[in-house]
Scaffold this active site. Structure first.
Site, PDB file in Angstrom:
ATOM      1  N   HIS A 197     -10.861  -6.476   9.690  1.00  0.00           N
ATOM      2  CA  HIS A 197     -11.338  -6.025   8.384  1.00  0.00           C
ATOM      3  C   HIS A 197     -12.703  -5.343   8.463  1.00  0.00           C
ATOM      4  O   HIS A 197     -13.387  -5.234   7.451  1.00  0.00           O
ATOM      5  CB  HIS A 197     -11.433  -7.207   7.415  1.00  0.00           C
ATOM      6  N   GLU A 211       0.824  -1.216   0.000  1.00  0.00           N
ATOM      7  CA  GLU A 211       0.000   0.000   0.000  1.00  0.00           C
ATOM      8  C   GLU A 211       0.853   1.259   0.000  1.00  0.00           C
ATOM      9  O   GLU A 211       0.535   2.240  -0.680  1.00  0.00           O
ATOM     10  CB  GLU A 211      -0.943  -0.011   1.211  1.00  0.00           C
TER      11      GLU A 211
END
Length: 331
Positions: free
Chosen positions: A136, A67
């Protein structure tokens, strides 16, 4: 659309987000999409399905699993004159790019004395409701809304899902679009004559006279459901969708509270230090005398979000609990 034809059509959030991406890629050759699995796989949640075949690998690019690297690449590309759309798979992975987002994208205009802007859009699936467990299911929009130099938007209708991207791409500074994972398969009515939508103003999704209920993103749907429950008992709730967390449109909230004199705020983020705490603070600063009851704050339980369905539901604001909170302001 032919004259006299339908003005809306039913579509899912996933399809609305995809339409926004397709329109953006078709309208401007400088726009491209990058991220993990956005190409051949069609996106982790299927939003970019088919776009690789339609626009080719130069415009829809799969990236390595880093990322920090691909957000940094997006920042560099934006500085070079393109209009990147970066997709981060889920919001927890945005934490791996915090340095790029907070220390670079958000600060370059200030650090360069206005010489450098970063016209970058970062799409971030977020939120609970799909049994994705503690790592998540975060609702971290408020963390990013704390940072000057970023615009943080939270589409909660299919119209905003399609139209916010065009407005975000026109912004000369970085925009973070938080897409609710639990909404991807949900349906709504999308205007046939669509286009860019406003990112500066909150929206009154349901007018009312007795109590103001404020939500955004994933908390809007239960807020509207709670308004239906309240209406069955003769209570008229006004529901406000913040739409954008930074800059926050407190004026629309204040106008609503001035009409109803009661306030309930709803958030899927943890209650402590969440975006709704800022809403309550602004109401206290600017409209305290308008309140006829204590403010009710509804947030997620102060625990890592559980995996089991019944525990996940228990940890989040529900329509029943929101309606009960609204009734307490009327007691």
């Amino acid at each position: 659309m032919t004259a006299g034809g339908p003005t809306t059509r039913t579509t899912t959030f996933r399809e609305a987000f995809r339409e926004g991406l397709r329109e953006a890629l078709a309208a401007d050759d400088r726009v491209f999409l990058i991220g993990e699995d956005v190409g051949r796989y069609g996106g982790c949640f299927g939003v970019s399905q088919g776009l690789l075949d339609e626009f080719g690998p130069d415009r829809v690019q799969d990236t390595p699993l880093s990322e920090s690297a691909f957000v940094g690449a997006g920042i560099g590309a934006a500085l070079g004159g393109t209009r990147p759309i970066v997709e981060i798979m889920t919001v927890n992975f945005a934490l791996l790019a915090l340095d790029q987002i907070v220390n670079t994208a958000a600060t370059l205009r200030h650090m360069s004395g206005g010489q450098l802007g970063v016209p970058l859009v970062i799409r971030i699936p977020t939120g609970p409701g799909r049994q994705l467990a503690a790592q998540h299911s975060h609702t971290l929009e408020g963390w990013f809304a704390h940072v000057p130099g970023l615009r943080v938007v939270t589409p909660a209708t299919v119209t905003d899902a399609r139209g916010m991207l065009a407005t975000a791409l026109a912004d000369p500074d970085p925009v973070l679009v938080f897409e609710q994972i639990a909404l991807y398969g949900a349906s709504g009515e999308l205007p046939v004559a669509g286009g860019a939508v406003d990112l500066d103003r909150a929206a009154v999704r349901r007018p009312g006279r007795d109590v103001t209920v404020v939500g955004y993103g994933g908390s809007l749907a239960p807020a509207l459901e709670a308004a239906d429950l309240l209406a069955a008992g003769g209570v008229s709730a006004e529901v406000v969708d913040l739409r954008t967390l930074r800059p926050l449109d407190s004026a629309t909230v204040l106008e609503s509270v001035t009409r109803t004199h009661r306030l309930v705020v709803v958030d899927n983020a943890w209650r402590s230090g969440g975006p709704m705490a800022e809403v309550v603070a602004r109401v206290a600063e600017e409209a305290l005398d308008e309140l006829d009851a204590a403010v009710e704050r509804m947030g997620a339980a102060e625990v890592p979000l559980p995996y089991p369905r019944h525990l996940e539901e228990a940890a989040l604001p529900s329509a029943d609990r929101i309606a009960a909170a609204a009734r307490r302001t009327l007691a």
